[in-house]
Design an enzyme around this catalytic site. Structure first.
Site, PDB file in Angstrom:
ATOM      1  N   ARG A   1       0.844  -1.214   0.000  1.00  0.00           N
ATOM      2  CA  ARG A   1       0.000   0.000   0.000  1.00  0.00           C
ATOM      3  C   ARG A   1       0.875   1.259   0.000  1.00  0.00           C
ATOM      4  O   ARG A   1       0.588   2.239   0.696  1.00  0.00           O
ATOM      5  CB  ARG A   1      -0.938   0.037   1.208  1.00  0.00           C
ATOM      6  CG  ARG A   1      -1.820  -1.159   1.368  1.00  0.00           C
ATOM      7  CD  ARG A   1      -2.919  -1.231   0.309  1.00  0.00           C
ATOM      8  NE  ARG A   1      -3.786  -2.349   0.616  1.00  0.00           N
ATOM      9  CZ  ARG A   1      -3.579  -3.585   0.164  1.00  0.00           C
ATOM     10  NH1 ARG A   1      -2.561  -3.844  -0.649  1.00  0.00           N
ATOM     11  NH2 ARG A   1      -4.405  -4.550   0.495  1.00  0.00           N
TER      12      ARG A   1
ATOM     13  N   SER B   1     -10.577   0.566   3.968  1.00  0.00           N
ATOM     14  CA  SER B   1      -9.750   0.363   5.170  1.00  0.00           C
ATOM     15  C   SER B   1      -9.203   1.709   5.635  1.00  0.00           C
ATOM     16  O   SER B   1      -8.569   2.413   4.860  1.00  0.00           O
ATOM     17  CB  SER B   1      -8.572  -0.553   4.865  1.00  0.00           C
ATOM     18  OG  SER B   1      -9.038  -1.766   4.349  1.00  0.00           O
TER      19      SER B   1
ATOM     20  N   GLU C   1      -4.456   4.852   6.401  1.00  0.00           N
ATOM     21  CA  GLU C   1      -4.177   4.533   4.992  1.00  0.00           C
ATOM     22  C   GLU C   1      -4.583   5.645   4.019  1.00  0.00           C
ATOM     23  O   GLU C   1      -3.775   6.032   3.171  1.00  0.00           O
ATOM     24  CB  GLU C   1      -4.873   3.223   4.604  1.00  0.00           C
ATOM     25  CG  GLU C   1      -4.531   2.788   3.196  1.00  0.00           C
ATOM     26  CD  GLU C   1      -5.277   1.552   2.767  1.00  0.00           C
ATOM     27  OE1 GLU C   1      -4.900   0.450   3.191  1.00  0.00           O
ATOM     28  OE2 GLU C   1      -6.241   1.686   1.988  1.00  0.00           O
TER      29      GLU C   1
HETATM   30  P1  FAD Z   1      -8.750   9.593  -4.642  1.00  0.00           P
HETATM   31  O1  FAD Z   1      -9.356   9.274  -3.343  1.00  0.00           O
HETATM   32  O2  FAD Z   1      -9.432  10.596  -5.501  1.00  0.00           O
HETATM   33  O3  FAD Z   1      -7.239  10.087  -4.402  1.00  0.00           O
HETATM   34  C1  FAD Z   1      -6.396   9.363  -3.558  1.00  0.00           C
HETATM   35  C2  FAD Z   1      -5.016  10.040  -3.597  1.00  0.00           C
HETATM   36  O4  FAD Z   1      -4.469   9.909  -4.910  1.00  0.00           O
HETATM   37  C3  FAD Z   1      -5.077  11.533  -3.316  1.00  0.00           C
HETATM   38  O5  FAD Z   1      -3.926  11.885  -2.595  1.00  0.00           O
HETATM   39  C4  FAD Z   1      -5.062  12.176  -4.694  1.00  0.00           C
HETATM   40  O6  FAD Z   1      -4.452  13.456  -4.684  1.00  0.00           O
HETATM   41  C5  FAD Z   1      -4.196  11.202  -5.482  1.00  0.00           C
HETATM   42  N1  FAD Z   1      -4.586  11.112  -6.897  1.00  0.00           N
HETATM   43  C6  FAD Z   1      -5.789  10.739  -7.392  1.00  0.00           C
HETATM   44  N2  FAD Z   1      -5.738  10.735  -8.742  1.00  0.00           N
HETATM   45  C7  FAD Z   1      -4.491  11.122  -9.084  1.00  0.00           C
HETATM   46  C8  FAD Z   1      -3.822  11.322 -10.321  1.00  0.00           C
HETATM   47  N3  FAD Z   1      -4.419  11.085 -11.498  1.00  0.00           N
HETATM   48  N4  FAD Z   1      -2.532  11.752 -10.292  1.00  0.00           N
HETATM   49  C9  FAD Z   1      -1.889  11.977  -9.131  1.00  0.00           C
HETATM   50  N5  FAD Z   1      -2.469  11.804  -7.929  1.00  0.00           N
HETATM   51  C10 FAD Z   1      -3.755  11.369  -7.915  1.00  0.00           C
HETATM   52  N6  FAD Z   1      -7.796   0.169  -1.780  1.00  0.00           N
HETATM   53  C11 FAD Z   1      -7.035  -0.943  -1.967  1.00  0.00           C
HETATM   54  O7  FAD Z   1      -5.816  -0.854  -2.153  1.00  0.00           O
HETATM   55  N7  FAD Z   1      -7.596  -2.184  -1.934  1.00  0.00           N
HETATM   56  C12 FAD Z   1      -8.928  -2.372  -1.729  1.00  0.00           C
HETATM   57  O8  FAD Z   1      -9.386  -3.497  -1.722  1.00  0.00           O
HETATM   58  C13 FAD Z   1      -9.729  -1.205  -1.509  1.00  0.00           C
HETATM   59  N8  FAD Z   1     -11.054  -1.348  -1.242  1.00  0.00           N
HETATM   60  C14 FAD Z   1     -11.794  -0.235  -0.994  1.00  0.00           C
HETATM   61  C15 FAD Z   1     -13.163  -0.404  -0.691  1.00  0.00           C
HETATM   62  C16 FAD Z   1     -13.962   0.698  -0.454  1.00  0.00           C
HETATM   63  C17 FAD Z   1     -15.419   0.487  -0.130  1.00  0.00           C
HETATM   64  C18 FAD Z   1     -13.411   2.000  -0.527  1.00  0.00           C
HETATM   65  C19 FAD Z   1     -14.286   3.205  -0.318  1.00  0.00           C
HETATM   66  C20 FAD Z   1     -12.071   2.180  -0.814  1.00  0.00           C
HETATM   67  C21 FAD Z   1     -11.247   1.061  -1.044  1.00  0.00           C
HETATM   68  N9  FAD Z   1      -9.875   1.181  -1.326  1.00  0.00           N
HETATM   69  C22 FAD Z   1      -9.109   0.068  -1.551  1.00  0.00           C
HETATM   70  C23 FAD Z   1      -9.240   2.525  -1.408  1.00  0.00           C
HETATM   71  C24 FAD Z   1      -9.417   3.211  -2.798  1.00  0.00           C
HETATM   72  O9  FAD Z   1     -10.440   2.612  -3.525  1.00  0.00           O
HETATM   73  C25 FAD Z   1      -8.134   3.170  -3.623  1.00  0.00           C
HETATM   74  O10 FAD Z   1      -7.067   3.749  -2.914  1.00  0.00           O
HETATM   75  C26 FAD Z   1      -8.281   3.895  -4.965  1.00  0.00           C
HETATM   76  O11 FAD Z   1      -7.130   3.696  -5.761  1.00  0.00           O
HETATM   77  C27 FAD Z   1      -8.514   5.396  -4.807  1.00  0.00           C
HETATM   78  O12 FAD Z   1      -8.855   5.911  -6.070  1.00  0.00           O
HETATM   79  P2  FAD Z   1      -9.550   7.331  -6.197  1.00  0.00           P
HETATM   80  O13 FAD Z   1      -9.599   7.669  -7.651  1.00  0.00           O
HETATM   81  O14 FAD Z   1     -10.837   7.338  -5.487  1.00  0.00           O
HETATM   82  O15 FAD Z   1      -8.472   8.247  -5.467  1.00  0.00           O
HETATM   83  P1  NAP Z   2      -9.675 -10.378   5.669  1.00  0.00           P
HETATM   84  O1  NAP Z   2      -9.951 -11.521   4.782  1.00  0.00           O
HETATM   85  O2  NAP Z   2     -10.590 -10.169   6.844  1.00  0.00           O
HETATM   86  O3  NAP Z   2      -8.169 -10.472   6.201  1.00  0.00           O
HETATM   87  C1  NAP Z   2      -7.678  -9.468   7.073  1.00  0.00           C
HETATM   88  C2  NAP Z   2      -6.302  -9.060   6.615  1.00  0.00           C
HETATM   89  O4  NAP Z   2      -5.422 -10.147   6.773  1.00  0.00           O
HETATM   90  C3  NAP Z   2      -6.292  -8.686   5.167  1.00  0.00           C
HETATM   91  O5  NAP Z   2      -6.371  -7.302   5.068  1.00  0.00           O
HETATM   92  C4  NAP Z   2      -5.036  -9.289   4.614  1.00  0.00           C
HETATM   93  O6  NAP Z   2      -4.016  -8.348   4.346  1.00  0.00           O
HETATM   94  C5  NAP Z   2      -4.549 -10.232   5.683  1.00  0.00           C
HETATM   95  N1  NAP Z   2      -4.576 -11.594   5.120  1.00  0.00           N
HETATM   96  C6  NAP Z   2      -5.591 -12.460   5.095  1.00  0.00           C
HETATM   97  N2  NAP Z   2      -5.209 -13.610   4.535  1.00  0.00           N
HETATM   98  C7  NAP Z   2      -3.936 -13.456   4.167  1.00  0.00           C
HETATM   99  C8  NAP Z   2      -2.973 -14.297   3.556  1.00  0.00           C
HETATM  100  N3  NAP Z   2      -3.262 -15.545   3.195  1.00  0.00           N
HETATM  101  N4  NAP Z   2      -1.747 -13.816   3.332  1.00  0.00           N
HETATM  102  C9  NAP Z   2      -1.428 -12.581   3.700  1.00  0.00           C
HETATM  103  N5  NAP Z   2      -2.291 -11.736   4.288  1.00  0.00           N
HETATM  104  C10 NAP Z   2      -3.530 -12.166   4.536  1.00  0.00           C
HETATM  105  O7  NAP Z   2      -9.600  -9.023   4.819  1.00  0.00           O
HETATM  106  P2  NAP Z   2     -10.755  -8.060   4.316  1.00  0.00           P
HETATM  107  O8  NAP Z   2     -10.796  -6.872   5.183  1.00  0.00           O
HETATM  108  O9  NAP Z   2     -12.029  -8.823   4.069  1.00  0.00           O
HETATM  109  O10 NAP Z   2     -10.199  -7.576   2.922  1.00  0.00           O
HETATM  110  C11 NAP Z   2     -10.055  -8.489   1.870  1.00  0.00           C
HETATM  111  C12 NAP Z   2      -9.029  -7.970   0.894  1.00  0.00           C
HETATM  112  O11 NAP Z   2      -9.474  -6.746   0.301  1.00  0.00           O
HETATM  113  C13 NAP Z   2      -7.679  -7.653   1.541  1.00  0.00           C
HETATM  114  O12 NAP Z   2      -6.662  -7.978   0.636  1.00  0.00           O
HETATM  115  C14 NAP Z   2      -7.743  -6.175   1.792  1.00  0.00           C
HETATM  116  O13 NAP Z   2      -6.470  -5.560   1.778  1.00  0.00           O
HETATM  117  C15 NAP Z   2      -8.594  -5.689   0.626  1.00  0.00           C
HETATM  118  N6  NAP Z   2      -9.355  -4.496   1.007  1.00  0.00           N
HETATM  119  C16 NAP Z   2      -8.688  -3.311   1.078  1.00  0.00           C
HETATM  120  C17 NAP Z   2      -9.361  -2.152   1.415  1.00  0.00           C
HETATM  121  C18 NAP Z   2      -8.646  -0.827   1.433  1.00  0.00           C
HETATM  122  O14 NAP Z   2      -9.307   0.194   1.516  1.00  0.00           O
HETATM  123  N7  NAP Z   2      -7.349  -0.797   1.346  1.00  0.00           N
HETATM  124  C19 NAP Z   2     -10.724  -2.195   1.710  1.00  0.00           C
HETATM  125  C20 NAP Z   2     -11.358  -3.427   1.663  1.00  0.00           C
HETATM  126  C21 NAP Z   2     -10.671  -4.577   1.311  1.00  0.00           C
HETATM  127  P3  NAP Z   2      -3.914  -7.572   2.934  1.00  0.00           P
HETATM  128  O15 NAP Z   2      -4.667  -6.330   3.135  1.00  0.00           O
HETATM  129  O16 NAP Z   2      -2.463  -7.349   2.799  1.00  0.00           O
HETATM  130  O17 NAP Z   2      -4.468  -8.435   1.851  1.00  0.00           O
END
Ligand code: FAD
Ligand code: NAP
Length: 343
Positions: A164, A240, A336
């Site tokens: 991340r 998250s 995050e």
């Molecule tokens: P924004 O929120 O608009 O921007 C985020 C940052 O990026 C800001 O700092 C902004 O300035 C910058 N930015 C945006 N666009 C650009 C650009 N074109 N150039 C330069 N900078 C830019 N993330 C995960 O990694 N894994 C997940 O599974 C995941 N699940 C999610 C689930 C939900 C329900 C939600 C709400 C979020 C989740 N996220 C997850 C977080 C999010 O979806 C990601 O980080 C996504 O990439 C953000 O995209 P955005 O366009 O909305 O960015």
């Molecule tokens: P989950 O299954 O409840 O697991 C909790 C956490 O444990 C996960 O975030 C994952 O880390 C870690 N994990 C589980 N199994 C793993 C494995 N086999 N090896 C290494 N790490 C493991 O997770 P969840 O909340 O439902 O999310 C599911 C996936 O979607 C995850 O990958 C999570 O990162 C992603 N997600 C991200 C966001 C966001 O906003 N960033 C939001 C929703 C979901 P990792 O996060 O490294 O995978």
């Protein structure tokens, strides 16, 4: 020239629906509009803040300067050996493109289905889910340097991707506007269902491994996510709120003495990743409500705006969770999403 407005509400431009205004705001749909917006900002010495889908930002105050909604569109591809290199303009929607590539028979993004937001923001935190990260598919990106106005290309090494994390959260923070990204996809599916929850869901749907394809993987990822995560359209959230902390082997062993049931995932370097949701749950915060904000009752890692909440309230709740986790486990949680306006 894009239309530039003053004092624009950003409430509908952030998935937490937090109230905040942009001093100046515009939407850009191509590179020429982006350059014109940069010139406008330069002539008035305004800070430029790009936003995409607003799904990874916490607005804790009004944003001074020019907020640029990066809505550049377009997708192109070329075959390079067995790899299809697909270039997506920054404003294309991530999930729509996952589905569109699947329909074309271009595979690799299926584990990342239903992540909200834009293609251009995906490299910022090296989005990841269910055992796959953007960096696994990443080829390159094109960006514009906000300082010089020059076009710059980044390959994978230059992006310094981590968990991340990327150079755009560190040394290159706030410096570049990403205009497009290129991913390397394949026509031969490579199924990755190592992630336990995904494996269980897939196994429930098939009788033999031969039935497992990328379309099924994508459908199962969507199903799990819909069951567990609140839809930001219905319950505003930013996914998250904290990263899963990485702790040393010694600290993991010490914690396991006290909490033998603690989930932990060993990393290549010997550290362990501990699910932040588990830590927060152990402190009793799952489903907690503080005024207009709270902790989601099905996923303790997701903070929600229950209606009318603001950024300050949300950050207060986040600080309460961090303090509780630190006191009990001696682990520091790291937020995050990008926080704007909190000093
Ligand atoms: P924004 O929120 O608009 O921007 C985020 C940052 O990026 C800001 O700092 C902004 O300035 C910058 N930015 C945006 N666009 C650009 C650009 N074109 N150039 C330069 N900078 C830019 N993330 C995960 O990694 N894994 C997940 O599974 C995941 N699940 C999610 C689930 C939900 C329900 C939600 C709400 C979020 C989740 N996220 C997850 C977080 C999010 O979806 C990601 O980080 C996504 O990439 C953000 O995209 P955005 O366009 O909305 O960015
Ligand atoms: P989950 O299954 O409840 O697991 C909790 C956490 O444990 C996960 O975030 C994952 O880390 C870690 N994990 C589980 N199994 C793993 C494995 N086999 N090896 C290494 N790490 C493991 O997770 P969840 O909340 O439902 O999310 C599911 C996936 O979607 C995850 O990958 C999570 O990162 C992603 N997600 C991200 C966001 C966001 O906003 N960033 C939001 C929703 C979901 P990792 O996060 O490294 O995978």
């Amino acid at each position: 020239m894009p239309v530039i407005q003053q004092n624009v509400s950003l409430q509908s431009f952030n998935s937490l629906a937090l109230p905040a205004e942009a001093e100046f705001f515009c939407t850009v749909r191509d590179r020429a509009e982006l350059r014109a917006a940069l010139q406008f900002a330069h002539s008035r010495q305004l800070v430029v803040t790009p936003i995409g889908g607003g799904s990874n930002i916490v607005l804790a105050a009004n944003l001074s300067g020019l907020v640029v909604h990066m809505d550049l569109r377009g997708v192109s591809h070329r075959a390079v050996g067995r790899v299809i290199e697909v270039t997506f303009a920054a404003g294309e929607n991530w999930h729509q493109q996952v589905q569109s590539c699947l329909e074309q028979g271009w595979y690799g993004m299926e584990n990342l289905a239903l992540i909200p937001g834009s293609m251009g923001a995906a490299p910022i935190q090296n989005i990841g889910a269910y055992g796959v990260e953007l960096s696994d598919l990443f080829v390159s990106l094109n960006a514009i340097d906000k300082l010089s106005g020059e076009a710059v290309e980044f390959d994978r090494a230059a992006c310094q991707f981590g968990y991340r994390d990327s150079v755009f959260k560190n040394a290159a923070r706030d410096r570049y506007l990403i205009v497009d990204i290129t991913l390397g996809l394949t026509t031969q599916p490579q199924i990755n269902i190592q992630y336990p929850a995904l494996q269980a869901a897939v196994n429930q749907h098939v009788r033999s491994a031969a039935e497992i394809g990328p379309e099924l993987v994508s459908a199962m990822v969507c199903q799990i996510r819909r069951q567990k995560l609140p839809d930001p359209e219905l319950i505003p959230n930013a996914g998250s709120f904290f990263k899963n902390p990485l702790v040393t082997r010694a600290q993991t062993d010490a914690l396991l003495q006290r909490y033998p049931q603690m989930p932990h995932y060993a990393q290549a370097d010997g550290d362990s990743k501990i699910p932040a949701a588990w830590l927060i749950e152990q402190c009793g915060f799952r489903g907690a409500v503080r005024g207009a904000v709270g902790v989601h009752d099905r996923q303790a890692l997701v903070l929600v705006n229950l209606g009318g909440g603001n950024g300050a309230e949300l950050l207060e709740l986040a600080a309460e969770l961090c303090d509780a986790v630190k006191q009990r486990f001696a682990i520091e949680l790291e937020i995050e999403p990008r926080v704007y306006g909190a000093d």
